[in-house]
Write an enzyme that holds these catalytic residues in place. Structure first.
Site, mmCIF file in Angstrom:
data_model
loop_
_atom_site.group_PDB
_atom_site.id
_atom_site.type_symbol
_atom_site.label_atom_id
_atom_site.label_comp_id
_atom_site.label_asym_id
_atom_site.label_seq_id
_atom_site.Cartn_x
_atom_site.Cartn_y
_atom_site.Cartn_z
ATOM 1 N N HIS A 1 52.945 20.219 53.849
ATOM 2 C CA HIS A 1 53.133 18.773 53.873
ATOM 3 C C HIS A 1 52.957 18.278 55.309
ATOM 4 O O HIS A 1 53.424 18.932 56.242
ATOM 5 C CB HIS A 1 54.531 18.417 53.343
ATOM 6 C CG HIS A 1 54.670 16.968 53.059
ATOM 7 N ND1 HIS A 1 54.993 16.050 54.026
ATOM 8 C CD2 HIS A 1 54.503 16.268 51.898
ATOM 9 C CE1 HIS A 1 55.035 14.840 53.485
ATOM 10 N NE2 HIS A 1 54.743 14.954 52.196
ATOM 11 N N ILE B 1 55.038 25.884 48.875
ATOM 12 C CA ILE B 1 54.370 24.584 48.791
ATOM 13 C C ILE B 1 55.178 23.521 49.530
ATOM 14 O O ILE B 1 56.410 23.616 49.616
ATOM 15 C CB ILE B 1 54.124 24.202 47.305
ATOM 16 C CG1 ILE B 1 53.302 22.924 47.171
ATOM 17 C CG2 ILE B 1 55.423 24.139 46.528
ATOM 18 C CD1 ILE B 1 52.793 22.632 45.756
ATOM 19 N N CYS B 2 54.465 22.538 50.064
ATOM 20 C CA CYS B 2 55.043 21.351 50.683
ATOM 21 C C CYS B 2 55.770 21.699 51.979
ATOM 22 O O CYS B 2 55.140 22.112 52.947
ATOM 23 C CB CYS B 2 55.944 20.640 49.679
ATOM 24 S SG CYS B 2 56.510 19.004 50.198
ATOM 25 N N ALA B 3 57.077 21.560 52.023
ATOM 26 C CA ALA B 3 57.848 21.907 53.224
ATOM 27 C C ALA B 3 58.235 23.380 53.259
ATOM 28 O O ALA B 3 58.643 23.886 54.305
ATOM 29 C CB ALA B 3 59.099 21.035 53.302
ATOM 30 N N GLY C 1 50.564 25.548 49.351
ATOM 31 C CA GLY C 1 50.108 24.285 48.797
ATOM 32 C C GLY C 1 50.617 23.138 49.644
ATOM 33 O O GLY C 1 51.668 23.235 50.274
#
Length: 193
Positions: free
Chosen positions: A123, A102-104, A150
């Site tokens: 992200h 998720i994200c980075a 995510g």
């Protein structure tokens, strides 16, 4: 048989992206093991300190149904520097296990040369790292093969529910949400067929 998930913490991890999956997966009766890339306390991006269950080196040979990589800019950079994570993920992929980032953290997968044809979300700060043809930048959560990605901390609940859905099914998502009371639609995420 009880499903098992590994959450890997690196200094600078995004706390929400780690704690929400740990909490919701445990509510779904998934055994969650939290491992730090360093021994002892790991400090997150908001300076919240978490004591992992284990040092990553202690669980490298264990079986997990899903390996979860929380993001956070600094956390993801620290994950990229640890060759053990690349090797662990390669073994996970070979045995057909799930990987969730998720994200980075999806940038780690690109950096390691993994999931070369899968669709991703991430992200916006790292979208330049993802080949444009593989980026689903407007999706909160994307499932493609055995990869779940995510977008960011705001997607942590949906991301966690998707991991639960893939590991133990839709009924488990509904059961967890009976007490959790998320307003998110529990319809699933984008999937590449």
């Amino acid at each position: 048989m009880i499903k098992r998930a590994l959450v890997i913490l690196a200094p600078g991890f995004e706390e929400i992206e780690a704690v929400v999956p740990i909490d919701l997966l445990r509510r779904a009766k998934i055994e969650v093991v939290v491992a730090g890339i360093l021994p002892g306390v790991i400090t997150g991006s908001r300076k919240i300190r978490i004591i992992p269950d284990y040092d990553l080196g202690d669980v490298l040979e264990e079986h997990f149904d899903c390996i979860i990589l929380p993001g956070g800019a600094e956390g993801a950079e620290n994950l990229k520097k640890d060759i053990r994570i690349k090797e662990l993920l390669e073994r996970q992929i070979l045995k057909g296990g799930w990987v969730a980032a998720i994200c980075a953290a999806p940038g780690c997968l690109i950096n390691f040369g993994l999931f070369l044809s899968n669709k991703f979300t991430c992200h916006p700060s790292i979208k330049a790292e993802i080949p444009l043809s593989r980026l689903e930048e407007n999706s909160s959560v994307v499932v493609d093969g055995n990869l779940i990605t995510g977008r960011a901390a705001g997607s942590a609940i949906e991301f966690s529910f998707e991991i639960i859905r893939q590991l133990v099914g839709e009924e488990a998502v509904k059961e967890v949400n009976r007490s959790f009371l998320s307003n998110l639609p529990m319809l699933g995420s984008i999937r590449k067929e």
